[in-house]
Design a protein around this motif. Structure first.
Motif, PDB file in Angstrom:
ATOM      1  N   THR A 106      21.928  90.878  39.664  1.00  0.00           N
ATOM      2  CA  THR A 106      23.114  90.646  40.495  1.00  0.00           C
ATOM      3  C   THR A 106      22.870  89.523  41.496  1.00  0.00           C
ATOM      4  O   THR A 106      23.706  88.616  41.654  1.00  0.00           O
ATOM      5  N   VAL A 107      21.732  89.558  42.171  1.00  0.00           N
ATOM      6  CA  VAL A 107      21.424  88.524  43.166  1.00  0.00           C
ATOM      7  C   VAL A 107      21.235  87.172  42.482  1.00  0.00           C
ATOM      8  O   VAL A 107      21.687  86.141  42.995  1.00  0.00           O
ATOM      9  N   MET A 108      20.581  87.155  41.311  1.00  0.00           N
ATOM     10  CA  MET A 108      20.451  85.896  40.557  1.00  0.00           C
ATOM     11  C   MET A 108      21.820  85.319  40.248  1.00  0.00           C
ATOM     12  O   MET A 108      22.061  84.122  40.420  1.00  0.00           O
ATOM     13  N   HIS A 109      22.712  86.168  39.792  1.00  0.00           N
ATOM     14  CA  HIS A 109      24.069  85.736  39.446  1.00  0.00           C
ATOM     15  C   HIS A 109      24.778  85.146  40.669  1.00  0.00           C
ATOM     16  O   HIS A 109      25.435  84.104  40.573  1.00  0.00           O
ATOM     17  N   GLU A 110      24.629  85.812  41.817  1.00  0.00           N
ATOM     18  CA  GLU A 110      25.255  85.313  43.046  1.00  0.00           C
ATOM     19  C   GLU A 110      24.692  83.941  43.422  1.00  0.00           C
ATOM     20  O   GLU A 110      25.445  83.027  43.774  1.00  0.00           O
ATOM     21  N   LEU A 111      23.373  83.791  43.351  1.00  0.00           N
ATOM     22  CA  LEU A 111      22.750  82.512  43.693  1.00  0.00           C
ATOM     23  C   LEU A 111      23.181  81.406  42.734  1.00  0.00           C
ATOM     24  O   LEU A 111      23.477  80.280  43.154  1.00  0.00           O
ATOM     25  N   GLU A 112      23.194  81.727  41.447  1.00  0.00           N
ATOM     26  CA  GLU A 112      23.563  80.732  40.445  1.00  0.00           C
ATOM     27  C   GLU A 112      25.023  80.301  40.565  1.00  0.00           C
ATOM     28  O   GLU A 112      25.386  79.212  40.121  1.00  0.00           O
ATOM     29  N   ASN A 113      25.848  81.143  41.171  1.00  0.00           N
ATOM     30  CA  ASN A 113      27.259  80.811  41.331  1.00  0.00           C
ATOM     31  C   ASN A 113      27.593  80.307  42.729  1.00  0.00           C
ATOM     32  O   ASN A 113      28.758  80.262  43.124  1.00  0.00           O
ATOM     33  N   GLY A 114      26.558  79.927  43.475  1.00  0.00           N
ATOM     34  CA  GLY A 114      26.767  79.265  44.750  1.00  0.00           C
ATOM     35  C   GLY A 114      26.999  80.159  45.949  1.00  0.00           C
ATOM     36  O   GLY A 114      27.333  79.675  47.022  1.00  0.00           O
ATOM     37  N   TYR A 115      26.846  81.457  45.782  1.00  0.00           N
ATOM     38  CA  TYR A 115      27.029  82.352  46.922  1.00  0.00           C
ATOM     39  C   TYR A 115      25.798  82.296  47.829  1.00  0.00           C
ATOM     40  O   TYR A 115      24.678  82.142  47.366  1.00  0.00           O
ATOM     41  N   GLN A 116      26.018  82.452  49.120  1.00  0.00           N
ATOM     42  CA  GLN A 116      24.928  82.517  50.075  1.00  0.00           C
ATOM     43  C   GLN A 116      24.412  83.957  50.099  1.00  0.00           C
ATOM     44  O   GLN A 116      25.182  84.889  50.336  1.00  0.00           O
ATOM     45  N   VAL A 117      23.130  84.122  49.838  1.00  0.00           N
ATOM     46  CA  VAL A 117      22.516  85.448  49.828  1.00  0.00           C
ATOM     47  C   VAL A 117      21.417  85.454  50.882  1.00  0.00           C
ATOM     48  O   VAL A 117      20.544  84.586  50.861  1.00  0.00           O
ATOM     49  N   PRO A 118      21.456  86.409  51.816  1.00  0.00           N
ATOM     50  CA  PRO A 118      20.407  86.464  52.835  1.00  0.00           C
ATOM     51  C   PRO A 118      19.028  86.643  52.201  1.00  0.00           C
ATOM     52  O   PRO A 118      18.879  87.336  51.191  1.00  0.00           O
ATOM     53  N   GLN A 119      18.026  86.015  52.790  1.00  0.00           N
ATOM     54  CA  GLN A 119      16.668  86.075  52.252  1.00  0.00           C
ATOM     55  C   GLN A 119      16.166  87.519  52.151  1.00  0.00           C
ATOM     56  O   GLN A 119      15.455  87.875  51.228  1.00  0.00           O
ATOM     57  N   GLN A 120      16.565  88.364  53.103  1.00  0.00           N
ATOM     58  CA  GLN A 120      16.153  89.770  53.074  1.00  0.00           C
ATOM     59  C   GLN A 120      16.669  90.461  51.810  1.00  0.00           C
ATOM     60  O   GLN A 120      15.956  91.243  51.181  1.00  0.00           O
ATOM     61  N   GLU A 121      17.897  90.155  51.415  1.00  0.00           N
ATOM     62  CA  GLU A 121      18.468  90.740  50.206  1.00  0.00           C
ATOM     63  C   GLU A 121      17.750  90.219  48.958  1.00  0.00           C
ATOM     64  O   GLU A 121      17.515  90.972  48.008  1.00  0.00           O
ATOM     65  N   ILE A 122      17.382  88.949  48.969  1.00  0.00           N
ATOM     66  CA  ILE A 122      16.637  88.368  47.845  1.00  0.00           C
ATOM     67  C   ILE A 122      15.278  89.055  47.722  1.00  0.00           C
ATOM     68  O   ILE A 122      14.854  89.432  46.633  1.00  0.00           O
ATOM     69  N   THR A 123      14.618  89.248  48.853  1.00  0.00           N
ATOM     70  CA  THR A 123      13.304  89.897  48.855  1.00  0.00           C
ATOM     71  C   THR A 123      13.406  91.335  48.341  1.00  0.00           C
ATOM     72  O   THR A 123      12.583  91.772  47.541  1.00  0.00           O
ATOM     73  N   LYS A 124      14.424  92.063  48.781  1.00  0.00           N
ATOM     74  CA  LYS A 124      14.613  93.440  48.305  1.00  0.00           C
ATOM     75  C   LYS A 124      14.868  93.469  46.802  1.00  0.00           C
ATOM     76  O   LYS A 124      14.361  94.335  46.095  1.00  0.00           O
ATOM     77  N   ALA A 125      15.659  92.524  46.314  1.00  0.00           N
ATOM     78  CA  ALA A 125      15.989  92.493  44.888  1.00  0.00           C
ATOM     79  C   ALA A 125      14.781  92.104  44.037  1.00  0.00           C
ATOM     80  O   ALA A 125      14.687  92.500  42.880  1.00  0.00           O
ATOM     81  N   ALA A 126      13.846  91.353  44.613  1.00  0.00           N
ATOM     82  CA  ALA A 126      12.664  90.912  43.864  1.00  0.00           C
ATOM     83  C   ALA A 126      11.568  91.966  43.831  1.00  0.00           C
ATOM     84  O   ALA A 126      10.613  91.846  43.064  1.00  0.00           O
ATOM     85  N   TRP A 127      11.695  93.017  44.634  1.00  0.00           N
ATOM     86  CA  TRP A 127      10.679  94.076  44.676  1.00  0.00           C
ATOM     87  C   TRP A 127      10.617  94.786  43.332  1.00  0.00           C
ATOM     88  O   TRP A 127      11.633  95.053  42.698  1.00  0.00           O
ATOM     89  N   VAL A 128       9.417  95.067  42.863  1.00  0.00           N
ATOM     90  CA  VAL A 128       9.216  95.760  41.592  1.00  0.00           C
ATOM     91  C   VAL A 128       8.612  97.129  41.888  1.00  0.00           C
ATOM     92  O   VAL A 128       7.484  97.219  42.385  1.00  0.00           O
ATOM     93  N   PRO A 129       9.346  98.219  41.603  1.00  0.00           N
ATOM     94  CA  PRO A 129       8.814  99.555  41.875  1.00  0.00           C
ATOM     95  C   PRO A 129       7.619  99.875  40.987  1.00  0.00           C
ATOM     96  O   PRO A 129       7.477  99.334  39.890  1.00  0.00           O
ATOM     97  N   ALA A 130       6.783 100.761  41.458  1.00  0.00           N
ATOM     98  CA  ALA A 130       5.633 101.203  40.664  1.00  0.00           C
ATOM     99  C   ALA A 130       6.120 102.074  39.508  1.00  0.00           C
ATOM    100  O   ALA A 130       7.132 102.761  39.617  1.00  0.00           O
ATOM    101  N   ALA A 131       5.390 102.035  38.410  1.00  0.00           N
ATOM    102  CA  ALA A 131       5.761 102.834  37.243  1.00  0.00           C
ATOM    103  C   ALA A 131       5.448 104.312  37.464  1.00  0.00           C
ATOM    104  O   ALA A 131       6.053 105.180  36.854  1.00  0.00           O
ATOM    105  N   THR A 132       4.491 104.591  38.328  1.00  0.00           N
ATOM    106  CA  THR A 132       4.150 105.973  38.659  1.00  0.00           C
ATOM    107  C   THR A 132       3.784 106.044  40.139  1.00  0.00           C
ATOM    108  O   THR A 132       3.434 105.039  40.750  1.00  0.00           O
TER     109      THR A 132
END
Length: 179
Positions: A81-107
């Motif tokens: 979703t955040v990639m799509h927003e960035l690619e379409n010219g929307y301004q996304v706060p860096q904090q939201e980008i950082t949260k979206a880039a987080w990868v949860p642990a598998a266990t």
């Protein structure tokens, strides 16, 4: 099969189908990446793309438990979703980008589980204080009582070896604001 288990099964199937579609879209996006040095926005998109791919890879591992798999798919959807927003010219706060880039642990490791239980117990103490401090305001008291119940439920599940999604954890850790 109960209605609740039927709903869960349907939700899981929908999540898997949605994630497969997103994986195909991410693969198509990855094939169009240019070799020029990325701008800040392009760098964020590349980072989110890699994060989403890692989410899918971890979710596909047979050792990943179902709750973690659900978290990984949800996180991949956030990154998409955040990639799509960035690619379409929307301004996304860096904090939201950082949260979206987080990868949860598998266990969840035993140490992480113990740490989470401690944090939930601390949140529960704050909920209990809120219940006692605001007994003159029934609506606010009810908010603290409900939150206390979420924390208790999460603690019981974690102690019994169950796993929680990151959303369930966030909801259980939340403490209503005090006026």
């Amino acid at each position: 099969m109960t209605n609740q288990s039927t709903v869960r099964a349907c939700a899981r199937i929908a999540a898997v189908i949605g994630c497969a579609v997103m994986a195909m879209m991410l693969t198509a996006c990855a094939q169009t990446v240019q070799e020029t040095p990325p701008s800040n926005e392009e760098g964020d998109v590349l980072m989110l793309n890699r994060s989403a791919q890692l989410d899918f890879q971890r979710a596909a591992q047979p050792t990943t438990d179902p709750v973690a798999r659900q978290d990984l798919y949800s996180q991949a959807a956030k990154a998409d979703t955040v990639m799509h927003e960035l690619e379409n010219g929307y301004q996304v706060p860096q904090q939201e980008i950082t949260k979206a880039a987080w990868v949860p642990a598998a266990t969840m490791s035993p140490a992480e589980r113990a740490n989470l239980i401690t944090r939930l117990e601390q949140a529960k103490v704050l909920d209990d204080h809120g219940i006692n401090d605001h007994n003159d305001n029934p609506i606010l008291t009810e908010d603290f009582i409900e939150q206390d119940g979420r924390a208790n439920h999460a603690i019981r599940l974690l102690r019994s070896g169950e796993d929680l999604t990151s959303q369930e954890i966030a909801e259980a850790l939340d403490v209503p604001p005090r006026p």
